[in-house]
Write a protein that holds these residues in place. Structure first.
Motif, PDB file in Angstrom:
ATOM      1  N   GLU A   7      11.982  -5.233  -3.274  1.00  0.00           N
ATOM      2  CA  GLU A   7      10.763  -5.563  -4.014  1.00  0.00           C
ATOM      3  C   GLU A   7       9.828  -6.430  -3.173  1.00  0.00           C
ATOM      4  O   GLU A   7       8.604  -6.278  -3.210  1.00  0.00           O
ATOM      5  N   VAL A   8      10.426  -7.356  -2.399  1.00  0.00           N
ATOM      6  CA  VAL A   8       9.605  -8.233  -1.551  1.00  0.00           C
ATOM      7  C   VAL A   8       8.974  -7.430  -0.422  1.00  0.00           C
ATOM      8  O   VAL A   8       7.789  -7.598  -0.098  1.00  0.00           O
ATOM      9  N   SER A  10       8.265  -4.262  -0.455  1.00  0.00           N
ATOM     10  CA  SER A  10       7.226  -3.413  -1.038  1.00  0.00           C
ATOM     11  C   SER A  10       5.948  -4.205  -1.258  1.00  0.00           C
ATOM     12  O   SER A  10       4.837  -3.710  -1.011  1.00  0.00           O
ATOM     13  N   ASP A  11       6.094  -5.466  -1.713  1.00  0.00           N
ATOM     14  CA  ASP A  11       4.928  -6.308  -1.974  1.00  0.00           C
ATOM     15  C   ASP A  11       4.194  -6.644  -0.680  1.00  0.00           C
ATOM     16  O   ASP A  11       2.967  -6.818  -0.673  1.00  0.00           O
ATOM     17  N   ARG A  15       0.196  -4.099   1.049  1.00  0.00           N
ATOM     18  CA  ARG A  15      -1.062  -4.748   1.444  1.00  0.00           C
ATOM     19  C   ARG A  15      -1.557  -4.295   2.820  1.00  0.00           C
ATOM     20  O   ARG A  15      -2.650  -4.683   3.240  1.00  0.00           O
ATOM     21  N   SER A  43       1.598   3.860  -5.456  1.00  0.00           N
ATOM     22  CA  SER A  43       1.195   2.464  -5.655  1.00  0.00           C
ATOM     23  C   SER A  43       0.220   2.018  -4.566  1.00  0.00           C
ATOM     24  O   SER A  43      -0.769   1.320  -4.832  1.00  0.00           O
ATOM     25  N   ARG A  47      -3.755   0.898  -5.070  1.00  0.00           N
ATOM     26  CA  ARG A  47      -4.351  -0.321  -4.526  1.00  0.00           C
ATOM     27  C   ARG A  47      -5.572   0.002  -3.670  1.00  0.00           C
ATOM     28  O   ARG A  47      -6.587  -0.712  -3.723  1.00  0.00           O
TER      29      ARG A  47
END
Length: 375
Positions: A7-8, A10-11, A15, A43, A47
């Motif tokens: 999850e980290v 991916s975050d 960007r 995703s 963005r």
């Protein structure tokens, strides 16, 4: 980095630009798997369309489509130099070819080259320098062909990208079979659609000047037909999933053709079919199909000083684009929320341009085909 949770990662990754992510796929198998997941690609695309800066690209009609102007969406008066370079195989098309942009969907841009009776159709992701040339169409052009129209769209139900080809004959009572190329099927050939275009349609216009149609699983064309002896306007819609046509009538006040009095353009506004109509030389109406009826949502004025306007189309963030009738390189972008217009000019002077919205995209063209082959 190897100890970070998915999850980290991916975050962090979401960007970054698609070009950077493409390089990171080579680091290790876990990163490649994460960056290849359909959910991550979507995703990242979400963005890009809502947070990252979108670019407006103006391509000349029937010109060398490697020649264009690009401007930031937020400040269209500022042109971008050396925005990006086209792949060699697109730039090296024969000089005798006429190039034109067909459309743009989710960061993929479709081009068509025309040389005699042959068509070369290409799809490109500029973010990844990925390029795909489609095989020749099943049916070539003939001396009876009057007009050939290509359109590019996306079907969200099947996660498929399709190119649609319509052919009109000089005989208005005849329409050639419709051909569709599906990236998801990946068969390497065009397929004929079982349903033909209704024979009573007299003319189909390729009026997709601002390429935002085709994102929601449907394509739309502006058509003419005779009803009660009067030349009447309507919309032909094509469902990319079922590959079926249906007809949508124009608003009652716009249905009958009044050449010179009104100029109409069909588009998509917030996922709904809409029509922008020039009422007078300087004013426009915007009609939106709400459920099963037309609603007039906006009336706006164009340029100051009485400059006549040519309605152009709608952007993905619900702004209205129009062009000057007197200065062919002068455009206006109207925001209905704040009721203000941004005026700007593009380089060169053209009878018309096709406008593409470009944004960073991690959609891999070849992987769409490969994913289907491995299913």
């Amino acid at each position: 980095m190897e100890n970070l949770q998915g999850e980290v990662l991916s975050d962090i990754f979401i960007r970054l630009l698609a070009k950077q992510l493409a390089q990171m796929r080579c680091v290790c198998k876990d990163w490649n798997a994460l960056l290849s997941e359909s959910s991550f690609v979507k995703s990242h695309l979400h963005r890009s369309t809502h947070i990252n800066q979108k670019i407006l690209m103006f391509f000349g009609v029937r010109a060398d489509c490697t020649s264009f102007t690009a401007s930031p969406f937020s400040s269209p008066a500022n042109e971008l130099d050396n925005f990006f370079k086209f792949p060699v195989n697109l730039e090296s098309q024969p000089a005798r070819c006429f190039g034109n942009v067909v459309g743009s969907v989710k960061g993929l841009i479709c081009f068509k080259y025309e040389s005699g009776d042959d068509y070369i159709v290409c799809i490109q992701n500029h973010s990844l320098s990925a390029f795909l040339t489609l095989p020749p169409c099943s049916m070539g052009s003939s001396s009876e062909s009057r007009n050939t129209i290509f359109r590019f769209g996306y079907d969200p139900k099947t996660d498929d990208y399709k190119v649609v080809k319509l052919t009109e004959f000089f005989d208005p009572r005849r329409m050639a079979p419709v051909e569709v190329y599906s990236l998801r099927k990946g068969k390497g050939s065009w397929e004929l659609v079982s349903q033909r275009i209704p024979s009573h349609l007299q003319c189909i216009r390729d009026q997709d000047l601002v390429c935002v149609d085709g994102h929601e699983g449907h394509l739309h064309w502006f058509c003419y037909t005779y009803i009660g002896g009067k030349l009447t306007q309507l919309i032909l819609a094509f469902d990319l999933g079922s590959e079926r046509f249906k007809e949508i009538p124009f608003p009652d006040s716009l249905r009958t053709c009044c050449f010179g009095d009104r100029l109409n353009v069909v588009g998509v506004l917030g996922g709904k079919v809409c029509v922008m109509s020039r009422v007078r030389d300087t004013d426009c109406e915007v009609w939106v199909m709400d459920e099963y009826s037309w609603v007039k949502l906006h009336v706006f004025s164009g340029f100051s000083g009485g400059d006549k306007i040519f309605p152009y189309g709608f952007t993905s963030n619900k702004q209205f684009l129009f062009r000057s009738m007197n200065e062919l390189n002068r455009y206006g972008l109207y925001d209905p929320v704040i009721a203000k217009t941004k005026n700007f000019k593009i380089r060169g002077r053209s009878v018309g341009c096709k406008v593409v919205e470009y944004f960073d995209s991690l959609v891999w063209i070849n992987r769409i085909i490969e994913a289907k082959r491995h299913q």
